[in-house]
Enzyme design. Structure first.
Site, PDB file in Angstrom:
ATOM      1  N   ALA A  87     -32.969 -34.674 -80.949  1.00 12.45           N
ATOM      2  CA  ALA A  87     -33.264 -33.312 -81.398  1.00 12.45           C
ATOM      3  C   ALA A  87     -32.330 -32.284 -80.752  1.00 12.45           C
ATOM      4  O   ALA A  87     -31.988 -31.282 -81.388  1.00 12.45           O
ATOM      5  CB  ALA A  87     -34.722 -32.978 -81.103  1.00 12.45           C
ATOM      6  N   SER A 133     -50.375 -20.199 -85.467  1.00 12.79           N
ATOM      7  CA  SER A 133     -49.689 -20.725 -86.647  1.00 12.79           C
ATOM      8  C   SER A 133     -50.423 -21.958 -87.153  1.00 12.79           C
ATOM      9  O   SER A 133     -51.232 -22.561 -86.436  1.00 12.79           O
ATOM     10  CB  SER A 133     -48.235 -21.054 -86.291  1.00 12.79           C
ATOM     11  OG  SER A 133     -48.177 -21.814 -85.111  1.00 12.79           O
ATOM     12  N   HIS A 135     -50.965 -23.662 -82.237  1.00  8.06           N
ATOM     13  CA  HIS A 135     -50.428 -24.133 -83.519  1.00  8.06           C
ATOM     14  C   HIS A 135     -51.396 -25.196 -84.031  1.00  8.06           C
ATOM     15  O   HIS A 135     -51.569 -26.237 -83.384  1.00  8.06           O
ATOM     16  CB  HIS A 135     -49.029 -24.729 -83.297  1.00  8.06           C
ATOM     17  CG  HIS A 135     -48.383 -25.282 -84.524  1.00  8.06           C
ATOM     18  ND1 HIS A 135     -47.727 -24.502 -85.459  1.00  8.06           N
ATOM     19  CD2 HIS A 135     -48.268 -26.558 -84.971  1.00  8.06           C
ATOM     20  CE1 HIS A 135     -47.255 -25.270 -86.425  1.00  8.06           C
ATOM     21  NE2 HIS A 135     -47.566 -26.532 -86.153  1.00  8.06           N
ATOM     22  N   ASP A 139     -38.969 -39.675 -87.083  1.00  6.89           N
ATOM     23  CA  ASP A 139     -39.211 -41.117 -86.952  1.00  6.89           C
ATOM     24  C   ASP A 139     -38.929 -41.737 -88.304  1.00  6.89           C
ATOM     25  O   ASP A 139     -39.642 -41.457 -89.265  1.00  6.89           O
ATOM     26  CB  ASP A 139     -40.686 -41.387 -86.599  1.00  6.89           C
ATOM     27  CG  ASP A 139     -41.011 -40.983 -85.177  1.00  6.89           C
ATOM     28  OD1 ASP A 139     -40.187 -41.259 -84.283  1.00  6.89           O
ATOM     29  OD2 ASP A 139     -42.087 -40.396 -84.973  1.00  6.89           O
ATOM     30  N   GLU A 176     -49.984 -25.656 -89.563  1.00  8.70           N
ATOM     31  CA  GLU A 176     -49.028 -26.626 -90.124  1.00  8.70           C
ATOM     32  C   GLU A 176     -49.621 -27.360 -91.327  1.00  8.70           C
ATOM     33  O   GLU A 176     -50.791 -27.721 -91.326  1.00  8.70           O
ATOM     34  CB  GLU A 176     -48.674 -27.636 -89.015  1.00  8.70           C
ATOM     35  CG  GLU A 176     -47.704 -28.707 -89.455  1.00  8.70           C
ATOM     36  CD  GLU A 176     -47.243 -29.557 -88.282  1.00  8.70           C
ATOM     37  OE1 GLU A 176     -46.894 -29.014 -87.217  1.00  8.70           O
ATOM     38  OE2 GLU A 176     -47.250 -30.794 -88.439  1.00  8.70           O
ATOM     39  N   PHE A 199     -53.938 -42.544 -85.438  1.00  6.40           N
ATOM     40  CA  PHE A 199     -52.808 -41.634 -85.323  1.00  6.40           C
ATOM     41  C   PHE A 199     -52.462 -41.398 -83.847  1.00  6.40           C
ATOM     42  O   PHE A 199     -51.289 -41.359 -83.465  1.00  6.40           O
ATOM     43  CB  PHE A 199     -53.180 -40.320 -86.031  1.00  6.40           C
ATOM     44  CG  PHE A 199     -52.023 -39.460 -86.342  1.00  6.40           C
ATOM     45  CD1 PHE A 199     -50.874 -39.991 -86.921  1.00  6.40           C
ATOM     46  CD2 PHE A 199     -52.048 -38.098 -86.059  1.00  6.40           C
ATOM     47  CE1 PHE A 199     -49.784 -39.184 -87.201  1.00  6.40           C
ATOM     48  CE2 PHE A 199     -50.966 -37.286 -86.333  1.00  6.40           C
ATOM     49  CZ  PHE A 199     -49.831 -37.830 -86.902  1.00  6.40           C
ATOM     50  N   ARG A 257     -36.098 -34.771 -84.063  1.00  6.32           N
ATOM     51  CA  ARG A 257     -35.360 -36.014 -84.310  1.00  6.32           C
ATOM     52  C   ARG A 257     -35.954 -36.729 -85.515  1.00  6.32           C
ATOM     53  O   ARG A 257     -35.242 -37.185 -86.386  1.00  6.32           O
ATOM     54  CB  ARG A 257     -35.458 -36.935 -83.091  1.00  6.32           C
ATOM     55  CG  ARG A 257     -34.672 -38.217 -83.251  1.00  6.32           C
ATOM     56  CD  ARG A 257     -35.080 -39.264 -82.249  1.00  6.32           C
ATOM     57  NE  ARG A 257     -36.372 -39.848 -82.564  1.00  6.32           N
ATOM     58  CZ  ARG A 257     -36.933 -40.822 -81.881  1.00  6.32           C
ATOM     59  NH1 ARG A 257     -36.314 -41.318 -80.825  1.00  6.32           N
ATOM     60  NH2 ARG A 257     -38.109 -41.311 -82.241  1.00  6.32           N
ATOM     61  N   HIS A 259     -43.402 -38.454 -74.536  1.00  8.67           N
ATOM     62  CA  HIS A 259     -43.073 -39.054 -75.831  1.00  8.67           C
ATOM     63  C   HIS A 259     -43.246 -40.577 -75.727  1.00  8.67           C
ATOM     64  O   HIS A 259     -42.853 -41.175 -74.717  1.00  8.67           O
ATOM     65  CB  HIS A 259     -41.625 -38.693 -76.203  1.00  8.67           C
ATOM     66  CG  HIS A 259     -41.232 -39.200 -77.553  1.00  8.67           C
ATOM     67  ND1 HIS A 259     -40.608 -40.408 -77.742  1.00  8.67           N
ATOM     68  CD2 HIS A 259     -41.427 -38.684 -78.782  1.00  8.67           C
ATOM     69  CE1 HIS A 259     -40.413 -40.603 -79.048  1.00  8.67           C
ATOM     70  NE2 HIS A 259     -40.901 -39.564 -79.694  1.00  8.67           N
TER      71      HIS A 259
HETATM   72  P1  FAD Z   1     -36.310 -35.941 -79.258  1.00  5.95           P
HETATM   73  O1  FAD Z   1     -36.493 -34.649 -78.541  1.00  5.95           O
HETATM   74  O2  FAD Z   1     -34.919 -36.320 -79.666  1.00  5.95           O
HETATM   75  O3  FAD Z   1     -36.940 -37.076 -78.312  1.00  5.95           O
HETATM   76  C1  FAD Z   1     -37.178 -38.392 -78.810  1.00  5.95           C
HETATM   77  C2  FAD Z   1     -37.079 -39.396 -77.665  1.00  5.95           C
HETATM   78  O4  FAD Z   1     -35.715 -39.519 -77.223  1.00  5.95           O
HETATM   79  C3  FAD Z   1     -37.854 -39.014 -76.400  1.00  5.95           C
HETATM   80  O5  FAD Z   1     -38.349 -40.192 -75.845  1.00  5.95           O
HETATM   81  C4  FAD Z   1     -36.829 -38.360 -75.503  1.00  5.95           C
HETATM   82  O6  FAD Z   1     -37.137 -38.493 -74.127  1.00  5.95           O
HETATM   83  C5  FAD Z   1     -35.547 -39.107 -75.867  1.00  5.95           C
HETATM   84  N1  FAD Z   1     -34.351 -38.249 -75.860  1.00  5.95           N
HETATM   85  C6  FAD Z   1     -34.271 -36.977 -76.326  1.00  5.95           C
HETATM   86  N2  FAD Z   1     -33.016 -36.506 -76.206  1.00  5.95           N
HETATM   87  C7  FAD Z   1     -32.282 -37.502 -75.665  1.00  5.95           C
HETATM   88  C8  FAD Z   1     -30.907 -37.628 -75.314  1.00  5.95           C
HETATM   89  N3  FAD Z   1     -30.044 -36.621 -75.517  1.00  5.95           N
HETATM   90  N4  FAD Z   1     -30.492 -38.808 -74.796  1.00  5.95           N
HETATM   91  C9  FAD Z   1     -31.371 -39.838 -74.590  1.00  5.95           C
HETATM   92  N5  FAD Z   1     -32.685 -39.765 -74.899  1.00  5.95           N
HETATM   93  C10 FAD Z   1     -33.128 -38.638 -75.441  1.00  5.95           C
HETATM   94  N6  FAD Z   1     -41.747 -36.055 -87.418  1.00  5.95           N
HETATM   95  C11 FAD Z   1     -41.267 -36.040 -88.686  1.00  5.95           C
HETATM   96  O7  FAD Z   1     -40.690 -37.037 -89.126  1.00  5.95           O
HETATM   97  N7  FAD Z   1     -41.387 -34.925 -89.479  1.00  5.95           N
HETATM   98  C12 FAD Z   1     -41.984 -33.786 -89.038  1.00  5.95           C
HETATM   99  O8  FAD Z   1     -42.074 -32.803 -89.770  1.00  5.95           O
HETATM  100  C13 FAD Z   1     -42.491 -33.759 -87.697  1.00  5.95           C
HETATM  101  N8  FAD Z   1     -43.046 -32.648 -87.170  1.00  5.95           N
HETATM  102  C14 FAD Z   1     -43.435 -32.628 -85.851  1.00  5.95           C
HETATM  103  C15 FAD Z   1     -43.912 -31.437 -85.305  1.00  5.95           C
HETATM  104  C16 FAD Z   1     -44.297 -31.380 -83.961  1.00  5.95           C
HETATM  105  C17 FAD Z   1     -44.791 -30.065 -83.394  1.00  5.95           C
HETATM  106  C18 FAD Z   1     -44.243 -32.550 -83.161  1.00  5.95           C
HETATM  107  C19 FAD Z   1     -44.693 -32.519 -81.727  1.00  5.95           C
HETATM  108  C20 FAD Z   1     -43.760 -33.730 -83.712  1.00  5.95           C
HETATM  109  C21 FAD Z   1     -43.342 -33.792 -85.039  1.00  5.95           C
HETATM  110  N9  FAD Z   1     -42.812 -34.954 -85.616  1.00  5.95           N
HETATM  111  C22 FAD Z   1     -42.343 -34.947 -86.898  1.00  5.95           C
HETATM  112  C23 FAD Z   1     -42.739 -36.196 -84.836  1.00  5.95           C
HETATM  113  C24 FAD Z   1     -41.366 -36.359 -84.138  1.00  5.95           C
HETATM  114  O9  FAD Z   1     -40.348 -36.429 -85.094  1.00  5.95           O
HETATM  115  C25 FAD Z   1     -41.438 -37.647 -83.333  1.00  5.95           C
HETATM  116  O10 FAD Z   1     -42.309 -37.476 -82.240  1.00  5.95           O
HETATM  117  C26 FAD Z   1     -40.099 -38.214 -82.882  1.00  5.95           C
HETATM  118  O11 FAD Z   1     -40.344 -39.521 -82.366  1.00  5.95           O
HETATM  119  C27 FAD Z   1     -39.404 -37.428 -81.806  1.00  5.95           C
HETATM  120  O12 FAD Z   1     -38.920 -36.241 -82.256  1.00  5.95           O
HETATM  121  P2  FAD Z   1     -38.351 -35.162 -81.200  1.00  5.95           P
HETATM  122  O13 FAD Z   1     -37.794 -34.060 -81.973  1.00  5.95           O
HETATM  123  O14 FAD Z   1     -39.353 -34.865 -80.172  1.00  5.95           O
HETATM  124  O15 FAD Z   1     -37.169 -36.053 -80.542  1.00  5.95           O
END
Ligand code: FAD
Length: 282
Positions: free
Chosen positions: A118, A9, A261, A103, A11, A211, A101, A144
């Protein structure tokens, strides 16, 4: 030639100008020829690209004829906003979502965020839309950057799978062993969803270094030193980057990675070069 029973895929990020958007579609058409499983398009946390992400995925599906997956992040968006967007995607026939989630840009408060992690977003999507969407989540083989420690980060990744994620895409890395170790560790926690390596082609050292610092991806010393030595020699950076990334992808696929990806940064050439070196053209 490597097996092609794997999912590949690409992006993109939504652009701000009409010219950028046209170029994105042109790049997508070049990549579509190689029959990828899907394209994805990023989302600005807090909804800053809400309309542009939507328009881009709809055009990728309707004009380039490749299934497209919007990224969707939960910080900065209310449940009502997320619900509306999910309904729009569903009604438009979108079948895959990358749930994150996000940023928030500095200075933007969390006030409107009702979902904080997330795993909350994955649960919300399942509650609102059942099994309609294939849900991808993010994985971090090198941890992370905000995680307190590796063990907690693994457990938090497992929460996303348990909440209903179907597969995952990793943050990029330049060390295949970190990927294999991560997969092995989460499998021990009972997580068996496919985890696809995210691949960042190497084209521009200073941007990559900036980055990587922000997202916690380590550039190994032997790669960094060679890239630094090339200074502004774009052709040498490109040739070296292509070789390093091709080798890593070969290692990943041979070691069992379920696909790749590519973070294209809206450019075709670097991803395609690796793709062709791997013998993946169909
Ligand atoms: P989470 O899975 O929520 O994790 C974030 C942090 O919180 C981690 O340190 C984790 O250990 C902790 N955590 C998770 N769940 C819990 C919980 N229930 N309780 C306590 N702590 C917890 N960003 C954008 O803004 N837009 C995008 O389109 C985008 N695309 C991305 C695509 C990919 C493939 C990747 C790898 C990253 C992308 N990002 C994007 C970046 C991402 O949003 C950031 O890395 C963000 O800081 C974390 O998102 P996450 O979904 O991994 O968060």
């Amino acid at each position: 030639m490597l097996s092609t029973d794997k999912a590949f895929s690409f992006e993109f990020f939504p652009t701000k100008t009409d010219a950028g958007h046209e170029k994105l579609l042109q790049v997508a058409r070049q990549l579509a020829v190689h029959n990828p499983a899907f394209f994805s398009c990023t989302y600005g946390a807090g909804g800053s690209t809400r309309d542009r992400t939507l328009d881009t995925v709809l055009q990728l599906e309707r004009e380039v004829h490749v299934p497209a997956a919007p990224h969707l992040s939960c910080v900065g968006d209310s449940k009502a906003e997320l619900r509306d967007l999910l309904a729009t995607y569903r009604n438009a026939g979108i079948k895959r979502i990358v749930a994150l989630r996000g940023d928030l840009p500095s200075g933007m408060g969390m006030a409107s965020s009702e979902l904080r992690h997330a795993n909350d977003l994955v649960e919300f999507i399942r509650t609102e839309t059942g099994d309609h969407f294939h849900i991808e989540v993010a994985a971090y083989p090198e941890m992370h950057p905000q995680a307190r420690n590796f063990e907690e980060d693994l457990a938090n990744f497992a929460r996303k799978a348990k909440a209903g994620a179907d597969s995952a895409i990793t943050q990029y890395f330049f060390n295949a062993e970190s990927y294999f170790y991560f997969v092995e560790r989460v499998q021990k926690l009972g997580v068996d969803i496919p985890i696809v390596p995210g691949i960042m082609p190497i084209t521009n050292y200073s941007k990559l270094a900036r980055f990587s610092e922000a997202c916690g991806a380590e550039i190994p010393r032997w790669i960094r030193k060679q890239l630094e030595a090339y200074h502004d020699d774009a052709a040498s950076i490109q040739a070296f980057g292509e070789e390093v990334i091709t080798r890593m992808c070969e290692q990943l696929l041979k070691g069992g990675a379920p696909g790749l990806h590519f973070y294209t940064l809206n450019q075709a050439q670097a991803s395609l070069a690796v793709w062709q070196n791997l013998g993946l053209s169909r």
